[in-house]
Write an enzyme that holds these catalytic residues in place. Structure first.
Site, short mmCIF file in Angstrom:
data_model
loop_
_atom_site.label_atom_id
_atom_site.label_comp_id
_atom_site.label_asym_id
_atom_site.label_seq_id
_atom_site.Cartn_x
_atom_site.Cartn_y
_atom_site.Cartn_z
N SER A 156 -25.21 8.77 79.90
CA SER A 156 -24.20 9.27 79.64
C SER A 156 -22.96 9.18 80.28
O SER A 156 -21.99 9.97 79.96
CB SER A 156 -24.32 11.04 79.99
OG SER A 156 -25.84 11.58 78.84
N HIS A 208 -25.19 3.90 74.76
CA HIS A 208 -25.63 5.72 74.73
C HIS A 208 -25.19 6.25 72.96
O HIS A 208 -24.20 6.70 72.76
CB HIS A 208 -23.57 6.54 75.43
CG HIS A 208 -23.74 8.17 75.36
ND1 HIS A 208 -22.91 8.07 75.31
CD2 HIS A 208 -24.64 8.73 75.76
CE1 HIS A 208 -22.60 9.12 75.94
NE2 HIS A 208 -24.14 9.68 76.14
N GLU A 214 -22.11 4.38 71.42
CA GLU A 214 -20.99 3.89 72.33
C GLU A 214 -21.30 2.79 73.45
O GLU A 214 -22.41 2.71 73.40
CB GLU A 214 -20.36 5.45 73.26
CG GLU A 214 -19.68 6.51 72.82
CD GLU A 214 -19.38 7.23 73.54
OE1 GLU A 214 -18.66 7.67 74.13
OE2 GLU A 214 -20.03 7.90 74.88
N ASN A 267 -17.69 12.21 76.20
CA ASN A 267 -18.33 13.58 76.91
C ASN A 267 -17.10 13.33 77.76
O ASN A 267 -17.29 15.19 78.36
CB ASN A 267 -19.14 12.44 77.98
CG ASN A 267 -20.83 13.08 77.17
OD1 ASN A 267 -21.41 14.13 76.76
ND2 ASN A 267 -21.62 12.47 77.78
#
Length: 286
Positions: free
Chosen positions: A121, A142, A154, A192
């Site tokens: 992450s 991801h 991702e 994120n």
């Protein structure tokens, strides 16, 4: 390029089991590795239970479930990844653990063109790539929780990642029925980098006594049309995972908005990790 048919998944927790399930449901030969025989069997039960739930809810037929289960195998020996064309590691969000796994896979996977992907992450992909003899074939991939539901993946190439690896990974995402975006190799990537400061702000609001948990969550759900409020989302992610991501981002950028609040740290220290163990900002059935 021929499509990937033999996929390896390392780790069978929430993310690993979801990745393995989605791949098996889409017809791939999936081999899942866990650290011990007992952990591998627990992973098998987790995926089987998820597939059975899909049948009960009418999301797939019994025949589709049986075909997916037939495409899954489990091991506790990374050496069994030797014939894989593509391996995705989904172990704990810890730089040292992931580095050790990627380094071991580099030795175990026999095809020098095979791709090694990490489901991190927040950890810089280049740090993992340079631990191998094939930095051109290491990439971030991801997924988002729950993997069978969330459509986004991702793709995060390192400075060392080849364009062929990027394209092959994008093709695999398509095979799995996912939609891919490309993200920079910087801690937090795209999602994120935007999401974590928002989640931490909600914790700080609660910590300061400005609002109650349910009011924070309901405000964002009803006022901003979010499907889930920030504190409930943190419980779903896992408070320990959220803390690890925030710490990685703070280490890279030194921005106060990425620093885990004291309340989050205390909850993790107390073992209140969210849905995974029944208690976080809310309580859940075991």
């Amino acid at each position: 390029m021929d499509p990937v048919t033999r996929l390896g998944v390392i780790g069978c927790g929430l993310m690993g089991s979801g990745i393995a399930e989605v791949a098996a449901r889409n017809g791939l030969d999936v081999r899942v590795a866990e650290s011990t025989h007992d952990a591998a069997e627990a992973g098998r039960r987790r995926i089987t239970a998820s597939l059975d739930k899909g049948v009960r809810h009418g999301k797939l037929s019994e025949e589709q479930r049986d075909q997916a289960l037939a495409g899954l195998s489990f091991t506790h020996d990374l050496g069994d990844m030797a014939d894989r064309q593509f391996v995705i590691e989904a172990v704990a969000e810890n730089r040292d653990i992931k580095t050790d796994v990627i380094r071991a896979l580099d030795k175990a996977v026999e095809d020098p063109a095979a791709i090694l992907a990490t489901n991190t992450s927040s950890i810089p992909i280049v740090d993992l790539a340079v631990a191998t003899e094939r930095p051109g074939q290491v990439i971030g991939m991801h997924f988002f929780n729950p993997v069978p539901v969330q459509q986004l993946v991702e793709l995060i190439p390192a400075l060392t990642t080849s364009q062929e690896t990027v394209q092959r990974t994008r093709d695999l995402a398509g095979q799995l029925g996912k939609r891919a975006i490309q993200a920079p190799d910087r801690s937090g990537f795209v999602v994120n980098a935007l999401l974590v400061p928002y989640l931490l702000s909600a914790v700080r609001m609660l910590e300061s006594g400005a609002a109650r948990p349910d009011d924070i969550d309901r405000g964002m759900e009803l006022g901003c049309a979010h499907p889930m409020g920030p504190l409930r989302l943190l419980d779903l992610i896992g408070l320990d995972t959220a803390q690890a991501v925030a710490e990685s981002m703070y280490e890279e950028f030194k921005e106060p908005l990425y620093a885990p609040p004291a309340l989050l740290r205390r909850m993790v220290a107390a073992g209140h990790l969210g849905r995974k163990n029944g208690r976080g900002f809310y309580t859940y059935d075991a």
